[in-house]
Scaffold this active site. Structure first.
Site, PDB file in Angstrom:
ATOM      1  N   ASP A  50       3.144  35.269  48.625  1.00 34.79           N
ATOM      2  CA  ASP A  50       2.458  34.429  47.624  1.00 34.79           C
ATOM      3  C   ASP A  50       1.731  35.323  46.613  1.00 34.79           C
ATOM      4  O   ASP A  50       1.174  34.840  45.638  1.00 34.79           O
ATOM      5  CB  ASP A  50       1.524  33.397  48.274  1.00 34.79           C
ATOM      6  CG  ASP A  50       0.408  34.033  49.087  1.00 34.79           C
ATOM      7  OD1 ASP A  50       0.438  35.262  49.304  1.00 34.79           O
ATOM      8  OD2 ASP A  50      -0.499  33.288  49.518  1.00 34.79           O
ATOM      9  N   SER A  51       1.804  36.642  46.818  1.00 34.59           N
ATOM     10  CA  SER A  51       1.357  37.589  45.783  1.00 34.59           C
ATOM     11  C   SER A  51       2.127  37.343  44.491  1.00 34.59           C
ATOM     12  O   SER A  51       1.707  37.802  43.420  1.00 34.59           O
ATOM     13  CB  SER A  51       1.543  39.038  46.260  1.00 34.59           C
ATOM     14  OG  SER A  51       2.859  39.247  46.714  1.00 34.59           O
ATOM     15  N   ASP A  89       6.226  33.391  52.461  1.00 39.25           N
ATOM     16  CA  ASP A  89       4.808  33.059  52.660  1.00 39.25           C
ATOM     17  C   ASP A  89       4.600  31.566  52.510  1.00 39.25           C
ATOM     18  O   ASP A  89       5.154  30.943  51.597  1.00 39.25           O
ATOM     19  CB  ASP A  89       3.963  33.754  51.574  1.00 39.25           C
ATOM     20  CG  ASP A  89       3.181  34.931  52.126  1.00 39.25           C
ATOM     21  OD1 ASP A  89       3.087  35.081  53.358  1.00 39.25           O
ATOM     22  OD2 ASP A  89       2.690  35.726  51.302  1.00 39.25           O
ATOM     23  N   LYS A 119       5.493  33.161  56.933  1.00 40.01           N
ATOM     24  CA  LYS A 119       4.275  33.925  57.255  1.00 40.01           C
ATOM     25  C   LYS A 119       3.055  33.048  56.956  1.00 40.01           C
ATOM     26  O   LYS A 119       3.004  32.396  55.907  1.00 40.01           O
ATOM     27  CB  LYS A 119       4.205  35.229  56.445  1.00 40.01           C
ATOM     28  CG  LYS A 119       2.902  36.001  56.696  1.00 40.01           C
ATOM     29  CD  LYS A 119       2.989  37.434  56.216  1.00 40.01           C
ATOM     30  CE  LYS A 119       2.799  37.655  54.742  1.00 40.01           C
ATOM     31  NZ  LYS A 119       1.522  37.191  54.181  1.00 40.01           N
ATOM     32  N   GLU A 188      -3.645  43.789  57.073  1.00 38.06           N
ATOM     33  CA  GLU A 188      -3.914  44.202  55.682  1.00 38.06           C
ATOM     34  C   GLU A 188      -5.328  44.763  55.554  1.00 38.06           C
ATOM     35  O   GLU A 188      -6.313  44.108  55.933  1.00 38.06           O
ATOM     36  CB  GLU A 188      -3.725  42.996  54.743  1.00 38.06           C
ATOM     37  CG  GLU A 188      -3.988  43.356  53.279  1.00 38.06           C
ATOM     38  CD  GLU A 188      -3.424  42.361  52.275  1.00 38.06           C
ATOM     39  OE1 GLU A 188      -2.694  41.445  52.667  1.00 38.06           O
ATOM     40  OE2 GLU A 188      -3.733  42.527  51.077  1.00 38.06           O
TER      41      GLU A 188
HETATM   42  O1  KIV Z   1       1.731  38.058  49.525  1.00 34.17           O
HETATM   43  C1  KIV Z   1       2.061  39.201  49.863  1.00 34.17           C
HETATM   44  O2  KIV Z   1       2.707  39.930  49.116  1.00 34.17           O
HETATM   45  C2  KIV Z   1       1.651  39.672  51.182  1.00 34.17           C
HETATM   46  C3  KIV Z   1       1.886  41.112  51.505  1.00 34.17           C
HETATM   47  C4  KIV Z   1       1.131  42.012  50.649  1.00 34.17           C
HETATM   48  C5  KIV Z   1       1.692  41.392  52.944  1.00 34.17           C
HETATM   49  O3  KIV Z   1       1.154  38.911  51.943  1.00 34.17           O
END
Ligand code: KIV
Length: 278
Positions: A50-51, A89, A119, A188
């Site tokens: 979700d980044s 995510d 995730k 993290e």
């Molecule tokens: O959203 C994301 O990219 C993440 C990773 C940095 C682990 O959760």
């Protein structure tokens, strides 16, 4: 990569890799060409994080990211994925409120998006959801430490688990996630000593980001490690390329050449009777 390594990566294979001491490689991807690139390079796990909200959509945090936005990017990454385990995510508020809603949302990421697993961020509170997801055959990766969806409660993006009680609590939470059936846990921004202890005490793999070298695997945001991001440099990111600088120089050169008339040149024009584009 050997022939054996060309087999699709599964959640079971990741656990076997931990047992054999083979490090797991993971990166984020949000579109088809990036996922293709990661697969070509032999990366084991492609995470549609979700980044994407911050990296691609211009949000200030991951909190505004919606299910529809996630699905759009998971579908795109799926089209470029061949060997890697594709993990999606679950965005903020898609899994916290209600079991049925959680199952439906995760199911969409699998069924419509083509993800192999989802995730979830969080500890003890996510354990019941992990169990429910497993009942409908959805494998779950956990995420502890700095969980960006909790940035407002955490008071910013900070290293987590420095105090002894916090470290003890994180270890307990990691064990609870394992007990609930998670197949791996992202750690993290955690001190390396704590990440090492968690890694030693779990039989499922830990995937670190800003958590030192003792984790069973590593993950970074692709745009950060390629030097494409324009934000501040983060201590835990190694820049393997400086693509933003190269892209900026290329775009500036294009604009200059269009303005001065040197692009397009004769070799870019279709001469008489040429119809093909290459
Ligand atoms: O959203 C994301 O990219 C993440 C990773 C940095 C682990 O959760």
């Amino acid at each position: 990569m050997s022939m054996a390594d060309k087999a699709a990566v599964t959640t079971i294979k990741l656990v076997e890799m931990k047992q054999k001491g083979i490090k797991i490689t993971a990166l984020t991807a949000y579109d088809t060409p990036s996922a293709r690139l990661l697969n070509e390079a032999g990366v084991d796990v492609v995470l549609v994080g979700d980044s994407v909200g911050m990296v691609k959509l211009g949000y200030e945090s991951t909190i505004p990211v919606t299910m529809d936005e996630m699905l759009h990017h998971v579908k795109a990454a799926k089209r470029g994925n061949s060997r890697a385990l594709l993990v999606a995510d679950m965005p903020y508020l898609s899994y916290e409120l209600d079991v049925k809603e959680t199952l439906r949302n995760a199911g969409r990421l699998m069924k419509e998006g083509g993800a192999h697993a989802v995730k979830l961020e969080g500890g003890i509170e996510t354990a019941p959801m992990i169990k429910e997801l497993l009942k409908i055959n959805i494998p779950v990766m956990g995420h502890l430490g700095l969980t960006p969806q909790a940035v407002n409660r955490l008071g910013g993006y900070k290293v987590q688990g420095r105090k002894p009680q916090e470290a003890e609590h994180m270890l307990t939470e990691a064990k609870i996630l394992e007990g609930a059936g998670a197949f791996a846990v992202v750690l993290e921004c955690v001190p390396p000593t704590l990440a090492r202890e968690i890694t030693r005490k779990l039989s499922i793999p830990t995937i670190g980001i800003g958590a030192g070298s003792h984790c069973d695997g590593q993950i970074l945001v692709l745009d950060d490690m390629l030097g494409l991001s324009d934000g501040p440099e983060l201590k835990f990111v190694k820049r393997y390329a400086d693509l933003r600088r190269a892209a900026l120089a290329a775009v500036a050169a294009y604009a200059r050449e269009v303005r001065d008339g040197s692009f397009p040149a004769a070799e870019h024009e279709f001469a008489d009777r040429i119809n093909t584009l290459r």
